[in-house]
Every structure is written in C-alpha cells, then in structure tokens.
Design an enzyme around this catalytic site. Structure first.
Site, PDB file in Angstrom:
ATOM      1  N   HIS A  65     -40.944 -74.759  34.259  1.00 58.14           N
ATOM      2  CA  HIS A  65     -41.185 -75.523  35.479  1.00 58.14           C
ATOM      3  C   HIS A  65     -41.707 -76.908  35.138  1.00 58.14           C
ATOM      4  O   HIS A  65     -42.229 -77.148  34.054  1.00 58.14           O
ATOM      5  CB  HIS A  65     -42.196 -74.811  36.384  1.00 58.14           C
ATOM      6  CG  HIS A  65     -43.524 -74.571  35.742  1.00 58.14           C
ATOM      7  ND1 HIS A  65     -43.753 -73.538  34.850  1.00 58.14           N
ATOM      8  CD2 HIS A  65     -44.712 -75.234  35.824  1.00 58.14           C
ATOM      9  CE1 HIS A  65     -44.999 -73.565  34.436  1.00 58.14           C
ATOM     10  NE2 HIS A  65     -45.613 -74.593  35.002  1.00 58.14           N
ATOM     11  N   CYS A 224     -53.522 -75.526  35.841  1.00 50.57           N
ATOM     12  CA  CYS A 224     -52.606 -75.754  34.721  1.00 50.57           C
ATOM     13  C   CYS A 224     -52.027 -77.156  34.878  1.00 50.57           C
ATOM     14  O   CYS A 224     -52.220 -77.799  35.920  1.00 50.57           O
ATOM     15  CB  CYS A 224     -51.496 -74.702  34.684  1.00 50.57           C
ATOM     16  SG  CYS A 224     -50.290 -74.818  36.025  1.00 50.57           S
TER      17      CYS A 224
END
Length: 721
Positions: A65, A224
């Site tokens: 991603h 993250c």
C-alpha cells in the site's frame, strides 16, 4: 466502500510469482479503470513503502500500500495466489493480496473506510470467506461489505486447507463486526468494552482487576508511515487481546485520516500504555509517567497478548517512564526491521547512541548543503571569497566573484544551523518534543561561545536530561495543560542557558586562550612536532574549540601583507590535516561498507566532496555515532599528515579551499602525498577498530543495526517502518 473495489479490480488466480509482479498485475487493473495515471510512478511509490518494512502479515496476508500523487481516488484491488507469494511475513507466503492505493491528498472519509478494511483482515471468518469465494463479483462484494462472510459457503477446513505451505493461521484476533471496525475507524479511537462499571463496582467475573479492585486499564497508540493498514490492524489486534485478557483497553489510531485524541481523563486513569508505532507518536508527552511498552507496529498485530502481559508486568513493578525516546525501529544488518523496546530495557550505551543518532540524522543535511555551497563558492569565487563583502550590498550579476560570494555566504548561514540542530534533536531523541526548545537554545549558545561540535553534544544531552528530570516531577492537574508549552520550555531553557554560559563557556574560553599561547610558544620549535600537534588538534573535535584554536593560529600567521615561509607552512599543515577525517571516512565506507549502516554509507558519499573542500565537519556524523573509534583514528591520521606536510615544506597562502586552491600550494604533489598518507592511516585504523568490536548474537555487527530518526518522523531520522 462502494466503488472502491469492483469485480474488475479482483483477480482470483494471480499468475505472478513475486510481490513486485503481483503489485504490477493489480496496479494494471487500477490503471485500466483510470484510477492510476502513471503505472510506473505508482509502482515506484509502492516499492518505496515496501522497502521501509515488508507488508506481509501473519495469516497469509499481503497488503502492499502507499499514498501516491499518481492515484486519482482511493482504490482497492484484491488478488489470490494459491501457491502464495513472499511478502516478508514471519509465518510464510501470502495467498491473499490487497493492493491499497490512496491519493496523496485523499479525503478523510475514504481513508477511514480503507482503514476499516485493514481491521477486517483480523477477522478469520472474513479471510476464510475470501479464500473460498469462486467469483469476482462476490469477492468484491465481501470486501465492500455488501455481503457478509456468513453468506459465503465456506468449507470447514477452508481456513487452513487452502493456505500455502509454510504459512500459519493468524493469531491476530477473533472475528469482529465490520460495522464496528468502520465506526472506530471514523472516530479515530477504539475501545474494548469495559470489564467493569465506571463507578468502581466489582469487575465482571473473569476479568483482571487493578490493585484497587477496578478493572486494569490500558491506553494504546498505533501508527505506521502511511497510516492506512498497519495502524488499524494493530488497533484491532490490541482490542481483541484486551477483550480476551478481561481488561479495559482504549486505542488512539494516528492514521492518515488524522486522529482523535484520547480524553485526558482516560489517559490519567490508565494503569499502563502500549505504543505500537513506526513513526513518532504525536503528543507523546501525554503518556509520561506511566508504565510503557514501546514497540513497532507489527508487534501490535502479531503479538498483542504479549504486549498486554508485558505492560501489566511493568505496572506491577511500578516501572514508569518520563517519556520514552521517539526511537525509530532499528534494522538488523540484513535489513529486517526489529522492534524497539522504548529504551527502559536497553543499556545506557545503546540509549546514548540512539539519542546521538537522532541529532546526527537531522544535522547531516545541513553539513552537506552548507559544506558543498561553501566549496562551490571557493571554486567559483577563488580563495579570497571568504573575505568578500555581503552580497546584499555588493552583488553584480555578471561577475563570477559575486556568484561565488553568494554561494559561500548561503553555505555559511546553513552551517550556522549545524550545532543548534544537532543539540536540538539529541534532546528531542531523549525527551521528545519538550526537548526541542532547550536543545536548540543550548546549541545556539554552544555556537555563540565557540564550543563547537562537542559543545553541541553536551548541550543536547544536558537539555534532554533536564527535561526528563522535570517530567518526573508530579505536577498538580491544574497546571498539566501548560507544562509542554510554557513551564518545561521556560525552566529547561533557563537551566541549560545557565550551564552553557556560566559553567561550560568560561572553561572553554580559558582553554582556547591557553592553547593559543602554548602554540605561540612552540613556533620556533621543531617544525615536524608542531605539524603533528596541529594535525592532532584539527582532528580532535572536528570544528570545535580545539580545532578552531589550531585553525585561528594558522590563519593569524598569514593575515599579513607578506607572510613568512614558516607561517605558510603552518597553514598548509592545518588545512591538510583538516581534510583527513571526512576523506578517510568516505574511503572506509567504500572499502568496508559492511562495517557501516546504510545511512553512514550514504554520508560517506558526501564526505568525499566535503573532505576535498576542507570541510572537516563532514566527519561529524561518524564521530557522533562512534566517537571512541573514529576520533582517535582521525587524530592519528591528522598527526601523520601534519608532520609530513611540514617535513615536505609545503606552503599555502590561502586560508581555505581544499583542492580548489592546489595551484596556490607550494610543493603541491608532496602536499597531496601527505594528505593521502593520513587518509590511509585513519582509514586503516577505523576499519580495524570497527572490525574488532563486539558482534550481536545473530552474528551481525552490533553497531551496524541502522537506526532511524524518526526522518524525519518522528522522524526521527527517516524511520524504517
């Protein structure tokens, strides 16, 4: 989640055998629908994210991603590979691959729905249904939430029978309602249902109580680099673990869609804190003074129950933190990120190195930019460019001298930030954001009193220590709100300023005067001995007060209309020795790259130019990271070069310039031989000393595990995440 994924974005029989090929196959489907405008550019962004940390998860899941300017709208693509594809998960290859693409400026509503998908991936019923589905329309409907896992005919053993060999079942969590995941993603926080009532009554049977009888309470933060997948999966796993342990656990997800701060009252009532993050936790000071477990985000996904048990053990021992250093996940020598433990369990040497590297990682760009601009200034404007008047009043567009002076003066301004930035971010590494103000103040004072590189190190460590001490003091609730923005900066800056000006400044000034007088007394002594001493001084603190004494002593001798031969020999020896440390470190990182971290190897490339330009500060990143090996090695090489330069009778009329003023050097060939000899000595010593250091249990060099700062993330240095 409608329109984010359609049947055209599903491939139930991927032909790809590598993660790169899988990402390309799914990205091509996005491009065919006009959701990706530049396929190669988008794949480069995916690869860059993958390089930070593998995106494989336990349970046979791969979630490549990224956020990219080449994405027109938030999009999901799903692929299935029966044989599995290696995405770096500890338990083996992934058979379920989700490519998540978000625009660089995606709106919050879409990103929260993407995050809801990440939460669903901890639902074993959801993943089993995806393994069993046999048509793309149904698969897309499952991912969108239009169909529930219960509506799909799933064989009893589908969860394991169709998994690729070598991958294990996920331990991340139990099934959870998709709607719950979406609700928590939108709110930005997520809470495990309370194990007891708020009024302090007995907890529900089977739950775990705190010493005072109420349920044990934990607050957690997950984050993250992209804030899309791992952030919310870690939150879901921690919630499930908290529920199973019978405790109250509330998670603040600091994702791409922003974050909703936990209620201060909830934090105040918490018995412990879990920080699962690969970028710096925002407003981390809120959690100071509580038992804290600080790990990478993947630990929150893969072993949440262990983290819950660990924070309970710390609470039982009353082990609290004053504010953990915003560490970056350190990578092993093989490049595999490892989890950090917040510093409380690490040795002092490890923590000191982490703090120093936090400052160095932010300082390096200033060294490179400022040093190269100064070098270009000398190259264009000549060796007297440092005496040019301000370009604000004397700039002529058509004169090379003016352009040289402009570059030199810009570089000088950039260089003036070097010490404050070093000190500021050392303090930041120790005490998080409250350390920045006193760190920068102390660094600026170090610059003012000419304390140099070592003064900056001292200022940063003092500032961080003062802030950490203040954070340990119990403060009345009424003033806690102004502590980070008023009280801590005020008190810490005053203390650091006093110590730097009064305690440190005077001894440094006295020492500088004493060294200058001593050198003046040696002028008529043995020239070779004087050259060796000047070389030692130039390489001792790499631009600090000792270095400046030697340099000022040399420049004072040539700052006359007709300098004598002795003065020009001293100037030549000083510049030659000052070029040795950065050139030697550049050579060492080239011939023995395995002894250095990836960041140090990159710094080594810039050190070639900095050393050739007589920018001794180019070696500071290496000295700060490993002073006991680098500084003595540099001093030995500098002494050799200084002595040889004097022996060869090399002379120099210019006060600066490096290789750009070789035409002005007397006996230039032997001069370069002297420099090469010193570089060789320093390189050999650094390589030998680093090769003798202790090795980690895994066999990798103990100090070759790269750290990352929070780049600038919380950055700390670009963070491996």
């Amino acid at each position: 989640m409608s329109e984010m994924i359609t049947a055209d974005l599903v491939d139930l029989d991927l032909s790809a055998d590598t993660k790169e090929a899988a990402a390309r196959a799914l990205a091509e489907r996005m491009a065919a629908l006009g959701r990706v405008t530049d396929l190669d550019g988008f794949l480069a962004d995916v690869a860059a994210r993958e390089a930070q940390m593998p995106t494989g998860l336990d349970g046979g899941i791969g979630i490549p991603h990224c956020r990219s300017e080449h994405v027109t709208e938030p999009t999901l693509a799903f692929g299935r590979k029966a044989a599995g594809i290696d995405f770096g998960a500890p338990d083996g290859p992934a058979d379920l691959i989700f490519l998540i693409a978000a625009p660089a400026g995606a709106d919050d509503a879409h990103l929260t729905i993407l995050s809801a998908l990440a939460r669903q991936l901890t639902n074993t019923a959801f993943t089993a249904a995806l393994r069993a589905v046999d048509d793309t329309e149904t698969a897309a409907a499952l991912v969108r939430g239009d169909r529930t896992p219960a509506s799909v005919d799933v064989p009893a053993d589908a969860g394991n029978a169709e998994r690729p060999e070598g991958s294990g079942a996920t331990e991340a969590g139990a099934a959870g309602a998709v709607s719950s995941a979406e609700d928590t993603a939108v709110s930005g926080t997520a809470a495990v249902p309370s194990a007891g009532v708020e009024d302090g009554s007995d907890p529900v049977p089977g739950t775990t109580a705190a010493p005072d009888g109420r349920p044990f309470r934990v607050v957690a933060v997950t984050s993250c680099p992209t804030g899309i997948a791992h952030t919310y999966m870690a939150a879901e796993s921690l919630e499930n673990a908290g529920r199973e342990a019978g405790i109250e656990l509330v998670v603040e997800t600091q994702g791409s869609a922003g974050f909703t701060r936990l209620d201060p009252a909830v934090i105040a009532a918490a018995d412990g804190v879990i920080l699962a993050h690969d970028v710096p936790v925002r407003e981390k000071e809120r959690f100071a003074g509580k038992p804290t477990v600080d790990v990478g985000v993947k630990a929150g996904i893969n072993r949440p129950a262990e983290l819950v048990a660990e924070v309970r053990e710390k609470a039982a021992r009353s082990e609290v933190t004053a504010g953990s250093a915003p560490g970056s996940a350190a990578g092993s020598a093989a490049g595999t990120p490892v989890e950090r433990t917040g510093g409380t369990g690490d040795g002092y040497g490890t923590r000191l190195r982490t703090w120093l590297m936090s400052g160095v990682s932010y300082m390096v760009p200033f060294v490179a930019a400022g040093g190269l601009l100064i070098a270009l200034g000398f190259a264009i404007g000549g060796w007297q460019v440092n005496k040019a008047p301000s370009v604000m009043d004397h700039f002529v567009w058509t004169q090379a001298d003016s352009w040289g002076a402009l570059l030199f003066q810009i570089g000088g301004v950039a260089f003036n930030f070097l010490i404050p930035v070093l000190a500021g971010y050392i303090a930041y590494g120790m005490a998080d954001r409250p350390g920045l103000v006193p760190g920068f103040v102390g660094g600026s004072i170090a610059l003012t009193i000419n304390a140099g590189f070592l003064g900056g190190l001292a200022a940063g460590l003092i500032a961080g220590g003062v802030v950490m001490a203040i954070q340990k003091v119990r403060i009345p609730a009424a003033v806690r709100g102004i502590m980070p923005v008023v009280v801590i900066p005020l008190i810490s800056s005053a203390v650091v300023g006093f110590l730097m000006f009064v305690v440190i400044g005077k001894p440094i000034a006295s020492a500088q005067k004493g060294m200058t007088d001593w050198l003046n007394g040696l002028t008529g002594a043995n020239a070779v001995l004087l050259g060796a001493l000047l070389g030692l001084m130039m390489c001792f603190d790499l631009g600090g007060p000792v270095n400046k004494v030697a340099y000022t002593f040399a420049t004072a001798g040539i700052a006359v209309a007709n300098p004598g031969d002795s003065a020009m020999r001293i100037m030549a020896a000083v510049m030659a020795a000052g070029m040795v440390p950065p050139l030697a470190m550049a050579l060492a990182t080239t011939v023995r790259a395995r002894l250095f971290t990836p960041t140090e190897r990159e710094n080594g490339k810039a050190a070639w130019v900095l050393g050739a330009s007589f920018i001794t500060e180019g070696a500071i990143p290496f000295a700060a990271a490993d002073p006991l090996r680098v500084i003595p090695s540099a001093m030995a090489g500098g002494a050799v070069t200084g002595a040889l330069s004097m022996t060869f009778g090399a002379t120099l009329r210019a006060p600066h310039g490096g290789i750009f003023v070789v035409p002005l050097i007397g006996n230039p060939f032997l001069y370069l031989v002297a420099v090469a000899a010193g570089v060789g000595v320093t390189t050999a010593l650094v390589v030998v000393l680093k090769g003798l250091r202790k090795r980690s249990p895994s066999g990798a060099d103990a100090e070759s595990t790269g750290t990352g700062a929070v780049s600038p993330a919380g950055s700390k240095e670009p963070v491996a995440a």
